[in-house]
Write a protein that holds these residues in place. Structure first.
Motif, PDB file in Angstrom:
ATOM      1  N   HIS A 159       0.877  -1.174   0.000  1.00 24.41           N
ATOM      2  CA  HIS A 159       0.000   0.000   0.000  1.00 24.41           C
ATOM      3  C   HIS A 159       0.912   1.221   0.000  1.00 24.41           C
ATOM      4  O   HIS A 159       1.538   1.549   1.015  1.00 24.41           O
ATOM      5  N   ILE A 199       0.058   4.315  11.181  1.00 23.07           N
ATOM      6  CA  ILE A 199       0.548   3.914   9.851  1.00 23.07           C
ATOM      7  C   ILE A 199       2.050   4.150   9.753  1.00 23.07           C
ATOM      8  O   ILE A 199       2.534   5.236  10.077  1.00 23.07           O
ATOM      9  N   TYR A 236       3.615   8.403   9.907  1.00 26.22           N
ATOM     10  CA  TYR A 236       2.373   9.160   9.731  1.00 26.22           C
ATOM     11  C   TYR A 236       2.067  10.056  10.939  1.00 26.22           C
ATOM     12  O   TYR A 236       1.889  11.250  10.806  1.00 26.22           O
ATOM     13  N   VAL A 271      -9.215   2.474  -1.433  1.00 21.92           N
ATOM     14  CA  VAL A 271      -8.036   3.256  -1.801  1.00 21.92           C
ATOM     15  C   VAL A 271      -7.161   2.465  -2.762  1.00 21.92           C
ATOM     16  O   VAL A 271      -6.761   1.334  -2.475  1.00 21.92           O
ATOM     17  N   LYS A 285     -10.277   6.434  -3.787  1.00 24.32           N
ATOM     18  CA  LYS A 285      -9.314   7.471  -3.406  1.00 24.32           C
ATOM     19  C   LYS A 285      -7.952   6.992  -3.880  1.00 24.32           C
ATOM     20  O   LYS A 285      -7.618   5.819  -3.716  1.00 24.32           O
ATOM     21  N   LYS A 336      -3.804   7.440  -3.864  1.00 21.18           N
ATOM     22  CA  LYS A 336      -2.695   7.974  -3.068  1.00 21.18           C
ATOM     23  C   LYS A 336      -1.663   8.559  -4.017  1.00 21.18           C
ATOM     24  O   LYS A 336      -1.112   7.830  -4.861  1.00 21.18           O
ATOM     25  N   ASP A 366      -5.485  11.732  -2.364  1.00 11.51           N
ATOM     26  CA  ASP A 366      -4.877  12.090  -1.082  1.00 11.51           C
ATOM     27  C   ASP A 366      -3.394  12.337  -1.321  1.00 11.51           C
ATOM     28  O   ASP A 366      -2.657  11.425  -1.699  1.00 11.51           O
ATOM     29  N   ASN A 398      -1.343  13.464   0.969  1.00  9.42           N
ATOM     30  CA  ASN A 398      -0.608  13.240   2.228  1.00  9.42           C
ATOM     31  C   ASN A 398       0.474  14.305   2.446  1.00  9.42           C
ATOM     32  O   ASN A 398       1.637  13.988   2.690  1.00  9.42           O
ATOM     33  N   GLU A 418      -7.345  15.743  -0.865  1.00  9.21           N
ATOM     34  CA  GLU A 418      -7.131  15.567   0.582  1.00  9.21           C
ATOM     35  C   GLU A 418      -5.717  15.994   0.963  1.00  9.21           C
ATOM     36  O   GLU A 418      -4.745  15.577   0.331  1.00  9.21           O
ATOM     37  N   ASP A 478      -6.961  16.440   6.572  1.00 10.09           N
ATOM     38  CA  ASP A 478      -6.803  15.145   7.227  1.00 10.09           C
ATOM     39  C   ASP A 478      -5.750  15.274   8.341  1.00 10.09           C
ATOM     40  O   ASP A 478      -6.100  15.508   9.502  1.00 10.09           O
ATOM     41  N   LYS A 488     -11.006  11.356  12.081  1.00  6.97           N
ATOM     42  CA  LYS A 488     -10.419  10.072  12.488  1.00  6.97           C
ATOM     43  C   LYS A 488     -10.520  10.012  13.996  1.00  6.97           C
ATOM     44  O   LYS A 488     -10.079  10.957  14.682  1.00  6.97           O
ATOM     45  N   THR A 537      -9.816   6.843   8.284  1.00  9.81           N
ATOM     46  CA  THR A 537      -9.264   5.658   8.951  1.00  9.81           C
ATOM     47  C   THR A 537      -7.759   5.819   9.125  1.00  9.81           C
ATOM     48  O   THR A 537      -7.124   6.536   8.343  1.00  9.81           O
ATOM     49  N   LEU A 553      -6.200   3.031   8.865  1.00  8.31           N
ATOM     50  CA  LEU A 553      -6.031   1.655   8.387  1.00  8.31           C
ATOM     51  C   LEU A 553      -6.023   0.697   9.571  1.00  8.31           C
ATOM     52  O   LEU A 553      -5.183  -0.213   9.667  1.00  8.31           O
ATOM     53  N   GLU A 564     -13.999   5.826   4.632  1.00 10.77           N
ATOM     54  CA  GLU A 564     -12.961   4.943   4.061  1.00 10.77           C
ATOM     55  C   GLU A 564     -12.661   3.822   5.061  1.00 10.77           C
ATOM     56  O   GLU A 564     -11.508   3.460   5.263  1.00 10.77           O
TER      57      GLU A 564
HETATM   58  C1  MUC Z   1      -4.724   8.804   5.092  1.00 10.42           C
HETATM   59  O1  MUC Z   1      -3.925   9.709   5.031  1.00 10.42           O
HETATM   60  O2  MUC Z   1      -5.844   9.027   4.694  1.00 10.42           O
HETATM   61  C2  MUC Z   1      -6.330   6.214   5.037  1.00 10.42           C
HETATM   62  C3  MUC Z   1      -6.582   5.432   3.970  1.00 10.42           C
HETATM   63  C4  MUC Z   1      -5.351   5.099   3.395  1.00 10.42           C
HETATM   64  O3  MUC Z   1      -5.146   4.416   2.419  1.00 10.42           O
HETATM   65  O4  MUC Z   1      -4.376   5.701   4.085  1.00 10.42           O
HETATM   66  C5  MUC Z   1      -4.922   6.275   5.238  1.00 10.42           C
HETATM   67  C6  MUC Z   1      -4.278   7.503   5.699  1.00 10.42           C
END
Ligand code: MUC
Ligand code: MG
Length: 369
Positions: free
Chosen positions: A18, A50, A55, A137, A163, A165, A194, A196, A220, A245, A269, A297, A299, A323
Motif C-alpha cells: 500500500h 501507519i 504518519y 483506496v 481514493k 494515493k 490524497d 498526504n 485531501e 486530514d 479520524k 481511517t 487503516l 474509508e
Molecule cells: C490517510 O492519510 O488518509 C487512510 C486510507 C489510506 O489508504 O491511508 C490512510 C491515511
C-alpha cells in the motif's frame, strides 16, 4: 474496578503493498487494548497507526510502552468513576497520546455499553443510520493494476468510490496517473486524491487545477500539516472540495480550521481526535461551520474500524461517506464473525458494546511475543 489492561501488537501482512507519500505498507501492526473489569466485563480498543512514526507522532511501540507504564497503573487506581470522569482524569494526568487515549476510551465505552446492553453508538447520542458507505483506496503504485483492482471492486459491489494515493512522484506524473484511472472508470465513478501533505503551495495550485479540470471530486491534505494559510487560500481559490486530514487533530484544531475556512471537508479520524467522544465533537464543529464530513481511517483492523463506524453513524451529514476499509486490506481476520461489507456499505452491528467478538487464539498466534 479495572483488573487488567493489556496492549497487544498484532502483525498482519497486507493483501498488496500500500504505497503512500509517507510510507509503503506491506504489514500493518495493529495495536489492540483489552481491558477486563473485576466484575467480569471485557472491553476492546485499538490504537493502530501507519508506518511506525511515518504518519503520526505515536508509534505502536510507544503506545504500548505508555499504556503499560502510565495509563494502566492510573486506571487500576481509579474507583467509583463513570466513563466521562475516567476519561477526564486520564486527560488531567497524561499529556498528548491521542491514539492511546482513544484505544482506552473505546474499551471503556465498549464495557459501559455492554453493561447497559446497548450499542456504543447509543452512548454517543444515537445512530442515524445502520450502515455507512465505504470507498476503496487504490495505492498499488501502478496505473493498470489500479484500474483492474477498481473494476473488480465495482463488479463485486464492494466499492464504487475510489481514493488515489499520490504525492510521491512529480505533479505531472501523478496527474497523468489519476486522469487515466478517471477516464478508464467513467464519469459516474467518484475519484478523489490524497496527497498526504507532499505538495508545496505552488505545486498544489498547479496539481489541483489539472485535477479539477479532469473531473476529480476532492483533494485531501495537499500541503503540510501546519500550513493552514495555504489550505485556506486553496479552499478559497478552487471549486473542488479541499479536505483536511493530518491537519485535523481533534476538537481544538477543528475549531481553528473552521475559523479560518481552511477546508471544505473534514476527514474525521477517531484516533487523531483523541477518542470517540472527541470525534463526535469534531463532527459537531464541522456541522456548525457548514463543513462537510468524511469518515477517515488509520487503516485500523476491525476494532478501530467498527468503533469509528459507531461514531460516523451519529453524524447528521456524512456527505463524503467513509474509508472504513482497513480490515479488507489485511490478509487475516481476527474476529469470530467478520465485519459485514456489502452493497458498497459497512453494516453496523446491532449487539451490545462494539458488537464484535474477537478470535483470541488467532490474535495470540499473530501477536508479537
Ligand atoms: C490517510 O492519510 O488518509 C487512510 C486510507 C489510506 O489508504 O491511508 C490512510 C491515511
Ligand atoms: Mg489522508
Amino acid at each position: 474496578m479495572y483488573k487488567s489492561i493489556e496492549t497487544l501488537l498484532v502483525e498482519i501482512p497486507t493483501i498488496r503493498p500500500h504505497k503512500m507519500a509517507v510510507a509503503t505498507m506491506q504489514t500493518q501492526t495493529l495495536v489492540l487494548v483489552k481491558i477486563s473489569t473485576e466484575d467480569g466485563f471485557v472491553g476492546w480498543g485499538e490504537a493502530t497507526t501507519i508506518g511506525g512514526l511515518g504518519y503520526g507522532d505515536e508509534s505502536p511501540e510507544s503506545i504500548k510502552t505508555n499504556i503499560d507504564t502510565y495509563f494502566a497503573p492510573l486506571l487500576k487506581s481509579l474507583t467509583g468513576l463513570n466513563v466521562a470522569q475516567t476519561v477526564q482524569t486520564l486527560k488531567k494526568h497524561i499529556n498528548g497520546n491521542r491514539f492511546a487515549k482513544c484505544a482506552i476510551q473505546t474499551a471503556l465505552l465498549d464495557i459501559q455499553a455492554q453493561r447497559l446492553n446497548i450499542p456504543v453508538s447509543e452512548l454517543l447520542g444515537g445512530r442515524l443510520r445502520d450502515s455507512v458507505p465505504v470507498l476503496w483506496v487504490l495505492a498499488s503504485g501502478d496505473t493498470d493494476k489500479d484500474i483492474a483492482e477498481a473494476k473488480k471492486m465495482i463488479e463485486a459491489k464492494r466499492h464504487n468510490i475510489f481514493k488515489l494515493k499520490i504525492g510521491s512522484r512529480a505533479v505531472e506524473a501523478d496527474v497523468e496517473h489519476v486522469l487515466a484511472i478517471k477516464k478508464a472508470l467513467g464519469k459516474d465513478i467518484s475519484i478523489r486524491v490524497d496527497v498526504n501533505r507532499a505538495w508545496s503551495e505552488l505545486q498544489a495550485v498547479k496539481g489541483i487545477q489539472l485535477l479539477q479540470d479532469g473531473g476529480v471530486d476532492l483533494i485531501e491534505q495537499p500541503c503540510a500539516i501546519d500550513n493552514i494559510d495555504a489550505m485556506q487560500r486553496l479552499t478559497r481559490k478552487f471549486d473542488i472540495a479541499i479536505m483536511a486530514d493530518e491537519s485535523l487533530m481533534g476538537p481544538q484544531s477543528a475549531y481553528q480550521l473552521a475559523k479560518c475556512n481552511a477546508a471544505s471537508v473534514f476527514a474525521v479520524k477517531v484516533a487523531q481526535s483523541g477518542g470517540l467522544m472527541e470525534g463526535c465533537v469534531v463532527g459537531k464543529i464541522a456541522q456548525l461551520a457548514g463543513i462537510d464530513l468524511y469518515g477517515g481511517t488509520m487503516l485500523e483492523g476491525p476494532v478501530g474500524t467498527i468503533a469509528s463506524a459507531h461514531v460516523f453513524s451519529t453524524f447528521e451529514n456524512l456527505a463524503y461517506g467513509t474509508e472504513l476499509f482497513g480490515p479488507l486490506l489485511l490478509t487475516e481476520q481476527i474476529l469470530k464473525t467478520p465485519l459485514q461489507y456489502q452493497n458498497f456499505q459497512l453494516a453496523l452491528p446491532k449487539g451490545a458494546g462494539l458488537g464484535i467478538e474477537l478470535d483470541e487464539d488467532k490474535i495470540d498466534n499473530l501477536r508479537r511475543h
